[in-house]
Design a protein around this motif. Structure first.
Motif, PDB file in Angstrom:
ATOM      1  N   GLU A  72       0.825  -1.211   0.000  1.00 11.39           N
ATOM      2  CA  GLU A  72       0.000   0.000   0.000  1.00 11.39           C
ATOM      3  C   GLU A  72       0.858   1.260   0.000  1.00 11.39           C
ATOM      4  O   GLU A  72       0.553   2.223  -0.716  1.00 11.39           O
ATOM      5  N   LEU A  73       1.937   1.277   0.775  1.00 10.65           N
ATOM      6  CA  LEU A  73       2.833   2.435   0.780  1.00 10.65           C
ATOM      7  C   LEU A  73       3.520   2.595  -0.574  1.00 10.65           C
ATOM      8  O   LEU A  73       3.710   3.715  -1.065  1.00 10.65           O
ATOM      9  N   PHE A  74       3.883   1.479  -1.180  1.00 10.14           N
ATOM     10  CA  PHE A  74       4.503   1.492  -2.506  1.00 10.14           C
ATOM     11  C   PHE A  74       3.537   2.066  -3.538  1.00 10.14           C
ATOM     12  O   PHE A  74       3.887   2.952  -4.327  1.00 10.14           O
ATOM     13  N   PHE A  75       2.303   1.567  -3.535  1.00 12.85           N
ATOM     14  CA  PHE A  75       1.273   2.061  -4.457  1.00 12.85           C
ATOM     15  C   PHE A  75       1.042   3.553  -4.231  1.00 12.85           C
ATOM     16  O   PHE A  75       0.982   4.339  -5.187  1.00 12.85           O
ATOM     17  N   GLU A  76       0.910   3.952  -2.981  1.00 10.45           N
ATOM     18  CA  GLU A  76       0.634   5.354  -2.666  1.00 10.45           C
ATOM     19  C   GLU A  76       1.750   6.268  -3.156  1.00 10.45           C
ATOM     20  O   GLU A  76       1.494   7.360  -3.676  1.00 10.45           O
ATOM     21  N   THR A  77       2.994   5.822  -3.026  1.00  7.38           N
ATOM     22  CA  THR A  77       4.118   6.650  -3.455  1.00  7.38           C
ATOM     23  C   THR A  77       4.124   6.849  -4.965  1.00  7.38           C
ATOM     24  O   THR A  77       4.341   7.963  -5.458  1.00  7.38           O
ATOM     25  N   MET A  79       1.569   6.803  -6.843  1.00  2.00           N
ATOM     26  CA  MET A  79       0.427   7.670  -7.129  1.00  2.00           C
ATOM     27  C   MET A  79       0.733   9.133  -6.776  1.00  2.00           C
ATOM     28  O   MET A  79       0.552  10.028  -7.596  1.00  2.00           O
ATOM     29  N   ARG A  80       1.220   9.376  -5.563  1.00  2.00           N
ATOM     30  CA  ARG A  80       1.401  10.757  -5.100  1.00  2.00           C
ATOM     31  C   ARG A  80       2.593  11.448  -5.748  1.00  2.00           C
ATOM     32  O   ARG A  80       2.602  12.665  -5.893  1.00  2.00           O
ATOM     33  N   GLU A  81       3.596  10.669  -6.140  1.00  2.96           N
ATOM     34  CA  GLU A  81       4.750  11.267  -6.829  1.00  2.96           C
ATOM     35  C   GLU A  81       4.542  11.323  -8.334  1.00  2.96           C
ATOM     36  O   GLU A  81       5.433  11.752  -9.065  1.00  2.96           O
ATOM     37  N   ASP A  82       3.368  10.877  -8.781  1.00  2.98           N
ATOM     38  CA  ASP A  82       3.015  10.903 -10.203  1.00  2.98           C
ATOM     39  C   ASP A  82       4.088  10.213 -11.047  1.00  2.98           C
ATOM     40  O   ASP A  82       4.509  10.715 -12.081  1.00  2.98           O
ATOM     41  N   ARG A  83       4.503   9.046 -10.591  1.00  4.24           N
ATOM     42  CA  ARG A  83       5.518   8.284 -11.308  1.00  4.24           C
ATOM     43  C   ARG A  83       4.869   7.487 -12.430  1.00  4.24           C
ATOM     44  O   ARG A  83       3.660   7.304 -12.479  1.00  4.24           O
ATOM     45  N   SER A  84       5.680   6.989 -13.334  1.00  2.40           N
ATOM     46  CA  SER A  84       5.182   6.136 -14.411  1.00  2.40           C
ATOM     47  C   SER A  84       4.566   4.872 -13.824  1.00  2.40           C
ATOM     48  O   SER A  84       5.096   4.286 -12.868  1.00  2.40           O
ATOM     49  N   ILE A  85       3.451   4.410 -14.399  1.00  2.00           N
ATOM     50  CA  ILE A  85       2.856   3.174 -13.892  1.00  2.00           C
ATOM     51  C   ILE A  85       3.763   1.975 -14.136  1.00  2.00           C
ATOM     52  O   ILE A  85       3.624   0.956 -13.470  1.00  2.00           O
ATOM     53  N   VAL A  86       4.713   2.103 -15.067  1.00  2.64           N
ATOM     54  CA  VAL A  86       5.651   1.005 -15.304  1.00  2.64           C
ATOM     55  C   VAL A  86       6.523   0.774 -14.074  1.00  2.64           C
ATOM     56  O   VAL A  86       7.060  -0.322 -13.872  1.00  2.64           O
ATOM     57  N   ASP A  87       6.638   1.785 -13.200  1.00  2.67           N
ATOM     58  CA  ASP A  87       7.403   1.609 -11.969  1.00  2.67           C
ATOM     59  C   ASP A  87       6.786   0.555 -11.059  1.00  2.67           C
ATOM     60  O   ASP A  87       7.465   0.012 -10.189  1.00  2.67           O
ATOM     61  N   PHE A  88       5.498   0.281 -11.233  1.00  2.00           N
ATOM     62  CA  PHE A  88       4.903  -0.804 -10.457  1.00  2.00           C
ATOM     63  C   PHE A  88       5.663  -2.110 -10.694  1.00  2.00           C
ATOM     64  O   PHE A  88       5.750  -2.960  -9.807  1.00  2.00           O
ATOM     65  N   LEU A  89       6.237  -2.271 -11.873  1.00  2.66           N
ATOM     66  CA  LEU A  89       6.888  -3.521 -12.242  1.00  2.66           C
ATOM     67  C   LEU A  89       8.325  -3.622 -11.766  1.00  2.66           C
ATOM     68  O   LEU A  89       8.821  -4.728 -11.561  1.00  2.66           O
ATOM     69  N   ASP A  90       9.011  -2.476 -11.597  1.00  3.46           N
ATOM     70  CA  ASP A  90      10.456  -2.600 -11.361  1.00  3.46           C
ATOM     71  C   ASP A  90      11.052  -1.408 -10.624  1.00  3.46           C
ATOM     72  O   ASP A  90      12.245  -1.149 -10.749  1.00  3.46           O
ATOM     73  N   ALA A  91      10.272  -0.651  -9.865  1.00  3.99           N
ATOM     74  CA  ALA A  91      10.831   0.491  -9.135  1.00  3.99           C
ATOM     75  C   ALA A  91      11.866   0.009  -8.123  1.00  3.99           C
ATOM     76  O   ALA A  91      11.659  -1.001  -7.448  1.00  3.99           O
ATOM     77  N   ARG A  92      12.952   0.749  -7.999  1.00  2.51           N
ATOM     78  CA  ARG A  92      14.060   0.323  -7.148  1.00  2.51           C
ATOM     79  C   ARG A  92      13.936   0.909  -5.735  1.00  2.51           C
ATOM     80  O   ARG A  92      14.904   1.406  -5.163  1.00  2.51           O
TER      81      ARG A  92
END
Length: 257
Positions: A72-77, A79-92
């Motif tokens: 949930e914290l990962f998802f929220e970040t 969303m709130r940082e307006d990152r690429s949705i591709v980061d769901f797959l491989d954000a570091r």
């Protein structure tokens, strides 16, 4: 918002963007994390997960809660940082407390509070390597490349497989399971032509996550046998292990989007 919708103003891109930004800044947008992520990633089912206590004695409700909070914290970040949705797959990056870090075999994190940690991508990165997702797509006693592959097809690629044909038995753990890997058992199961069409892609995706056990811990062996986490998808695309699988999934970002 309703007044602007009634006046058809939400059809104007600049107005729609303005309203989305306004709503995201409202504390009530936390509901998007809890409800959308809960449905999309099936996090609501974590409450029902029951790993076998004889096989996984370290598992408890404190770990279950930490698993959900990480995602949930990962998802929220994102969303709130307006990152690429591709980061769901491989954000570091991700979020751990001491209990979850210990579960992942990481040292140096103390206390119950969650803090943001950076990842190198070798064992962990993105939501696919988070224990919540990995446990949800496993059986209580073991991993399941089939369940994990189906989860990826359903929730990541938008290609849900058809239901299995009638009369095909589920894979059973054989008495010789200690002498063969789960992958080898699945190859026998997949020899049925009625199963092969769907399982060819589904199983291949799931094999890429076999380095994680049924509660999401990293492993290199299944019992005494080394794991083979390679896969070949229809069309010839191949990968070795979870890191290369994530690269392949990122290359299909339009399907993910």
């Amino acid at each position: 918002l309703m007044e602007r919708a009634t006046r058809l103003e939400l059809r104007q891109p600049e107005v729609l963007e303005q309203e989305v930004i306004r709503m995201m800044a409202d504390p009530r947008s936390q509901a998007l994390v809890e409800n959308f992520a809960g449905q999309w990633l099936e996090l609501r089912n974590l409450a029902l997960a029951a790993p076998d206590p004889d096989i996984f004695p370290s598992f408890g409700d404190d770990l279950r809660s930490a698993m959900r909070q990480e995602t949930e914290l990962f998802f929220e970040t994102i969303m709130r940082e307006d990152r690429s949705i591709v980061d769901f797959l491989d954000a570091r990056f991700t979020f751990w407390n001491e209990r979850l870090a210990r579960h992942y075999g990481m040292e140096g994190i103390k206390g119950d509070y969650f803090r943001r940690v950076n990842l190198d991508g070798r064992q962990r990165s993105g939501m696919l390597t988070q224990a919540s997702v990995l446990m949800l797509s496993s059986y209580p006693t073991r991993t399941s490349p089939v369940l994990r592959g189906k989860w990826l097809l359903d929730n990541i690629l938008g290609e849900p497989p058809p239901p299995p044909p009638p009369g095909v038995p589920e894979l059973e753990e054989t008495k010789t399971a200690s002498a063969v890997t789960l992958r080898q058992q699945l190859e026998i199961h997949r020899a049925n032509p009625a199963c092969a069409v769907c399982h060819e892609k589904m199983d291949a995706l799931g094999f890429g996550l076999e380095n994680y056990d049924a509660i999401g811990r990293w492993r290199t062996h299944e019992g005494a046998l080394p794991l083979d986490t390679s896969g070949v998808l229809p069309g010839g695309k191949s990968f070795q292990g979870p890191a290369e699988l994530k690269v392949l999934l990122r290359s299909q970002k339009d399907d993910f989007a």
